[in-house]
Motif scaffolding. Sequence first.
Motif, PDB file in Angstrom:
ATOM      1  N   VAL A  81       0.857  -1.188   0.000  1.00  0.00           N
ATOM      2  CA  VAL A  81       0.000   0.000   0.000  1.00  0.00           C
ATOM      3  C   VAL A  81       0.890   1.235   0.000  1.00  0.00           C
ATOM      4  N   VAL A  82       0.670   2.123  -0.983  1.00  0.00           N
ATOM      5  CA  VAL A  82       1.393   3.393  -1.055  1.00  0.00           C
ATOM      6  C   VAL A  82       0.569   4.452  -0.332  1.00  0.00           C
ATOM      7  N   ASP A  83       1.252   5.259   0.495  1.00  0.00           N
ATOM      8  CA  ASP A  83       0.563   6.345   1.194  1.00  0.00           C
ATOM      9  C   ASP A  83       0.180   7.446   0.222  1.00  0.00           C
ATOM     10  N   ALA A  84      -0.959   8.085   0.489  1.00  0.00           N
ATOM     11  CA  ALA A  84      -1.390   9.209  -0.340  1.00  0.00           C
ATOM     12  C   ALA A  84      -0.388  10.348  -0.229  1.00  0.00           C
ATOM     13  N   GLY A  85      -0.206  11.070  -1.321  1.00  0.00           N
ATOM     14  CA  GLY A  85       0.752  12.174  -1.323  1.00  0.00           C
ATOM     15  C   GLY A  85       1.053  12.610  -2.731  1.00  0.00           C
ATOM     16  N   GLY A  86       2.174  13.297  -2.910  1.00  0.00           N
ATOM     17  CA  GLY A  86       2.569  13.768  -4.224  1.00  0.00           C
ATOM     18  C   GLY A  86       4.077  13.884  -4.316  1.00  0.00           C
ATOM     19  N   GLY A  87       4.564  14.231  -5.502  1.00  0.00           N
ATOM     20  CA  GLY A  87       5.985  14.392  -5.701  1.00  0.00           C
ATOM     21  C   GLY A  87       6.648  13.158  -6.264  1.00  0.00           C
ATOM     22  N   ASP A  88       7.981  13.230  -6.425  1.00  0.00           N
ATOM     23  CA  ASP A  88       8.747  12.144  -7.027  1.00  0.00           C
ATOM     24  C   ASP A  88       9.300  11.169  -5.995  1.00  0.00           C
ATOM     25  N   ARG A  89       8.959  11.361  -4.729  1.00  0.00           N
ATOM     26  CA  ARG A  89       9.363  10.421  -3.683  1.00  0.00           C
ATOM     27  C   ARG A  89       8.141  10.099  -2.836  1.00  0.00           C
ATOM     28  N   ARG A  90       7.867   8.806  -2.687  1.00  0.00           N
ATOM     29  CA  ARG A  90       6.678   8.358  -1.963  1.00  0.00           C
ATOM     30  C   ARG A  90       7.056   7.221  -1.016  1.00  0.00           C
ATOM     31  N   THR A  91       6.214   6.995  -0.038  1.00  0.00           N
ATOM     32  CA  THR A  91       6.438   5.905   0.916  1.00  0.00           C
ATOM     33  C   THR A  91       5.259   4.946   0.867  1.00  0.00           C
ATOM     34  N   GLY A  92       5.554   3.693   1.220  1.00  0.00           N
ATOM     35  CA  GLY A  92       4.512   2.667   1.270  1.00  0.00           C
ATOM     36  C   GLY A  92       4.858   1.588   2.277  1.00  0.00           C
ATOM     37  N   THR A  93       3.900   0.685   2.506  1.00  0.00           N
ATOM     38  CA  THR A  93       4.065  -0.397   3.473  1.00  0.00           C
ATOM     39  C   THR A  93       3.932  -1.733   2.759  1.00  0.00           C
ATOM     40  N   ALA A  94       4.969  -2.583   2.932  1.00  0.00           N
ATOM     41  CA  ALA A  94       4.971  -3.909   2.298  1.00  0.00           C
ATOM     42  C   ALA A  94       5.006  -4.984   3.376  1.00  0.00           C
ATOM     43  N   THR A  95       4.144  -5.989   3.222  1.00  0.00           N
ATOM     44  CA  THR A  95       4.157  -7.159   4.100  1.00  0.00           C
ATOM     45  C   THR A  95       4.577  -8.359   3.269  1.00  0.00           C
ATOM     46  N   VAL A  96       5.713  -8.980   3.668  1.00  0.00           N
ATOM     47  CA  VAL A  96       6.264 -10.089   2.886  1.00  0.00           C
ATOM     48  C   VAL A  96       6.359 -11.333   3.754  1.00  0.00           C
ATOM     49  N   ARG A  97       6.399 -12.486   3.080  1.00  0.00           N
ATOM     50  CA  ARG A  97       6.628 -13.765   3.753  1.00  0.00           C
ATOM     51  C   ARG A  97       7.943 -14.337   3.259  1.00  0.00           C
ATOM     52  N   TRP A  98       8.896 -14.549   4.222  1.00  0.00           N
ATOM     53  CA  TRP A  98      10.184 -15.141   3.897  1.00  0.00           C
ATOM     54  C   TRP A  98      10.158 -16.636   4.219  1.00  0.00           C
ATOM     55  N   LYS A  99      10.842 -17.400   3.384  1.00  0.00           N
ATOM     56  CA  LYS A  99      11.147 -18.788   3.717  1.00  0.00           C
ATOM     57  C   LYS A  99      12.550 -18.820   4.308  1.00  0.00           C
ATOM     58  N   VAL A 100      12.677 -19.318   5.541  1.00  0.00           N
ATOM     59  CA  VAL A 100      13.969 -19.307   6.221  1.00  0.00           C
ATOM     60  C   VAL A 100      14.017 -20.429   7.244  1.00  0.00           C
TER      61      VAL A 100
END
Length: 340
Positions: free
Chosen positions: A287-306
């Motif tokens: 999910v990318v946070d709402a905003g503007g410009g050429d730099r943005r932030t978002g939240t990623a949830t991943v599953r690792w195999k380890v």
Amino acid sequence: MSALRKMMNLPPKEPKGGDDENTAAVGVPADTPAPGKGKPSPALGWAEEEESSGRSAARKAGRVAIWLVIGLAAFTGVRTWIFPVEPPAPVEQKDPQAEARKSHVPEAEAQQVAARFARSYMTWNARDPDSRARELGMDLAKGVDPKLGWNGAGLQMVAQTIPGPVTQVGGKRARVRVDVRVSVVTGSGKQQRNVASWRGLEVPVAQGQGRVVVTGAPAIVGMPAAAAYKAPDGREPDSALSSQTRDIVRDFFSSWAQGSEDQAAAPGADIAPIGPGLRLDALDSWVVDAGGGDRRTGTATVRWKVAGGQVQQTYQVWLAKVSASSASRWQVEAVTAKTA
């Protein structure tokens, strides 16, 4: 007579000029005969009155006050010439906290000694009791029994020690909190297994001759309980950009696990290798946070195999728009843990 001459008790001012016969009285016409000759002179328009007792006392008091002031000024001036007034000594400002710190145990050294001592104290092996006593003797004050209450039986190992807060008690004494990860063997045969747990330990220390020493047996104490926390509300999502960049973010995490993150990251990005042993199983959410410009932030949830299992983790991802010729695309610029 002026008021000042009266206060100073001075005689009236003599009239200027020759003798009385040739001097005209003030306020009397020039053709008026002199007193004692011819006809009696008519009464003058004013006459001097007798001074009242109250006015006389006030005049005397004022004269005394003036002379006192003059005398005091003269005395003070002469005294300061002979004995110059020295400026007062500067008042030394004392810091109560700085004074209290003089009786403190050095915190860094206290934590180091307590952590090493806690590892030795919580480790014992009935087959080798002398090793424990020998290691404890490194940090104990002289004269303290290194057995410290152990009966010489059992087996326990320490995997980790974490020194914590130092509580100063004054007189160069303190207590150091140490968290200790211990491992014990339970059961026997096929039922035998290792059980690990955390123990809280408070170690008494003091400033000895040249170094910090442990003054006696520590005490096992409780571990902190969980505390409630409410995370602040998150920002509104940018659904369109989230969908547009999802594959870019998934490819980056896959490359990161394979050790080729530089190929998927934005130019100039400084992302440290994640290390071997991980493999991306899935990008569960992005999910990318709402905003503007050429730099943005978002939240990623991943599953690792380890290590034969799976672990799900959440990251905060910075995206940067990279342009080349007439085309542009989003790429990963930085990755950190997600701050709730």
